[in-house]
Design a protein around this motif. Structure first.
Motif, short mmCIF file in Angstrom:
data_model
loop_
_atom_site.label_atom_id
_atom_site.label_comp_id
_atom_site.label_asym_id
_atom_site.label_seq_id
_atom_site.Cartn_x
_atom_site.Cartn_y
_atom_site.Cartn_z
N ALA A 1 0.86 -1.31 -0.04
CA ALA A 1 0.05 -0.03 0.01
C ALA A 1 0.89 1.28 0.12
O ALA A 1 0.34 2.23 -0.39
CB ALA A 1 -0.81 0.00 1.29
N GLY B 1 -0.65 10.65 -7.49
CA GLY B 1 -1.99 10.66 -6.82
C GLY B 1 -2.02 11.97 -5.74
O GLY B 1 -3.04 12.46 -5.90
N HIS C 1 2.65 4.29 -9.06
CA HIS C 1 3.63 3.37 -8.34
C HIS C 1 2.69 2.50 -7.10
O HIS C 1 3.36 1.33 -6.72
CB HIS C 1 4.78 4.18 -7.49
CG HIS C 1 3.88 4.78 -6.50
ND1 HIS C 1 4.38 4.50 -5.18
CD2 HIS C 1 3.44 6.12 -6.23
CE1 HIS C 1 3.77 5.36 -4.17
NE2 HIS C 1 3.40 6.31 -4.94
N LYS C 2 1.46 2.63 -7.12
CA LYS C 2 0.81 1.72 -6.35
C LYS C 2 0.13 0.70 -7.22
O LYS C 2 -0.62 -0.34 -6.55
CB LYS C 2 -0.44 2.55 -5.79
CG LYS C 2 -0.07 3.79 -4.83
CD LYS C 2 0.54 3.57 -3.69
CE LYS C 2 0.99 4.65 -2.77
NZ LYS C 2 -0.34 5.52 -2.13
C1 LIG Z 1 -0.44 6.64 -2.01
C2 LIG Z 1 -1.63 7.20 -1.98
C3 LIG Z 1 -1.83 8.66 -2.26
C4 LIG Z 1 -0.53 9.36 -2.92
O1 LIG Z 1 0.02 9.03 -4.31
P1 LIG Z 1 1.18 9.62 -4.83
O2 LIG Z 1 1.42 9.03 -6.03
O3 LIG Z 1 2.21 8.83 -3.71
O4 LIG Z 1 1.37 10.96 -4.59
C5 LIG Z 1 -3.07 9.27 -2.25
N1 LIG Z 1 -4.18 8.64 -1.85
C6 LIG Z 1 -3.91 7.51 -1.49
C7 LIG Z 1 -5.31 6.65 -1.12
C8 LIG Z 1 -2.99 6.66 -1.59
O5 LIG Z 1 -2.57 5.39 -1.10
#
Ligand SMILES: *Cc1c(COP(=O)(O)O)cnc(C)c1O
Length: 393
Positions: free
Chosen positions: A10, A72, A202-203
């Motif tokens: 996560a 994100g 990247h998630k």
């Molecule tokens: C990781 C995450 C973000 C941020 O995303 P980044 O690409 O790391 O800026 C936003 N919301 C949620 C729910 C996340 O898990």
């Protein structure tokens, strides 16, 4: 310790080899600026459109509704701040929840300092938004509802379709942070009446520093970065072509493998949950028992301090998290765990383990065996646990 068991998906994921492979030529061979006229560079424009198309198809959206961002956090900031500005003459009230990612919460706080009013909805003990609370919070000057698709800490999936319907009936824009959910659960923006959606590369086994914001056609939204005419003049800056190819390839892969991957992850995760709850006393599972992301498990161990648990797991080659990566290092318990009603001392003893498709039941056996040993060791040194045992007698 040579073994590494990565259970923090996560926080971020491994970039899939096929994603890296697809990206490489855009660093070394096709490095032209897509805005240049000669065909060597201009062909990259076509490549970008193809990636937009892949992403749009995955969401049931139109190609021109996908806007690339740097991830994100940027997408969340953009969705909140730029719609607030564009619709500020219609109203200044925004509804969100207490369990959002800080990219949303801190953007909302930023807006509050600038004359907007924000309602932060409570959630129930499982982390689910209560639809009656949402309906009750709506006012004539409400311009935006932002509710995350699935929570990054406890994995709870929200009733997004119902929330979208409520927003739609009232003519209010609906944004969802789908950074965790996208690639793990099927999403259709029309079915759920989603007007804006944030996601990140990247998630979902794509590269870092690239994401997108879906913006439904017709939504008024201000430009977030001013400069060149990229992203339909809404987000300037030379396109991150390798990153865009990376996120497109990752999303194509995520959609293609979703069914099989999430089935396997769910099975292994349920095995993890079962063993932990059965074999480690004074432990609870946080989040919803079934409406949760396939790869998420979040536990609270009584009489345990989460940080020391993480350090001892690390010594055994196990990567986990005590909350969200952004808040690790601070001593405040997670805002999400407090929102589901956990007392501070229980929230402090929490552990988030998020799987990927490579994690096997054998890995989980090693993790649970290690956890049992570590939890017993830490408790044995805890005066609180000692008192508790005395009272039990
Ligand atoms: C990781 C995450 C973000 C941020 O995303 P980044 O690409 O790391 O800026 C936003 N919301 C949620 C729910 C996340 O898990």
């Amino acid at each position: 310790m040579s073994k590494l068991i990565y259970l923090d998906n996560a926080a971020t994921t491994k970039t899939a080899p096929e994603v890296v492979e697809a990206m490489l030529p855009y660093f070394t061979e096709y490095y032209g600026n897509p805005s240049s006229v000669y065909s060597f560079a201009a062909q990259n424009k076509e490549v970008i459109t193809q990636q937009r198309e892949i992403i749009a198809n995955a969401l049931g959206a139109k190609t021109e509704e996908i806007y690339f961002t740097a991830g994100g956090s940027e997408s969340d900031n953009w969705a909140l701040k730029a719609t607030a500005e564009a619709y500020g003459n219609k109203g200044k009230h925004i509804i969100t929840t207490k369990i959002e990612h800080h990219a949303i919460l801190h953007s909302a706080e930023y807006l509050e300092k600038r004359g907007y009013e924000v309602t932060y909805l409570d959630v129930d003990e499982y982390g689910v938004v209560k639809l009656d609370d949402l309906k009750a919070a709506i006012r004539p000057d409400t311009i935006l509802i932002s509710v995350m698709f699935a929570n990054n800490e406890i994995g709870t999936i929200q009733p997004i379709k119902e929330i979208g319907e409520i927003a739609h009936e009232h003519g209010i824009l609906f944004h969802t942070d789908a950074v965790q959910a996208f690639g793990q659960v099927p999403i259709n923006v029309d079915e759920c009446h989603i007007d804006m959606l944030s996601a990140s590369g990247h998630k979902l086994n794509g590269p870092k520093g690239i994401g997108f914001l879906y913006i439904r056609k017709g939504v008024k939204i201000r430009s977030f970065v001013h400069g060149g005419a990229q992203e339909r003049k809404r987000r300037a800056g030379t396109e991150n072509v390798p990153g865009i190819v990376g996120i497109g390839t990752a999303i194509e892969r995520a959609v293609r493998t979703m069914q099989e991957r999430t089935k396997k992850e769910t099975e292994v995760r349920d095995y993890l949950i079962k063993r932990v709850l059965e074999e480690i006393p004074y432990t609870r599972l946080n989040g919803h028992p079934t409406k949760r992301l396939p790869n998420n498990a979040n536990f609270s161990f009584q009489f345990i301090e989460g940080e020391s648990l993480l350090i001892r797991l690390d010594m055994k080659g196990i990567c986990g998290s005590s909350g969200s990566a952004c808040t690790s290092g601070s001593l405040d318990p997670s805002h999400v765990l407090l929102a589901i009603g956990l007392p501070h001392e229980i929230a402090h003893g929490s552990l988030r383990l998020t799987l990927n498709e490579e994690i096997t039941k054998e890995d989980i056996d090693y993790v649970v065996d290690s956890l049992k040993e570590i939890v017993a060791y830490i408790r044995q040194m805890s005066p609180l646990y000692e008192d508790f045992l005395k009272k039990q007698k």
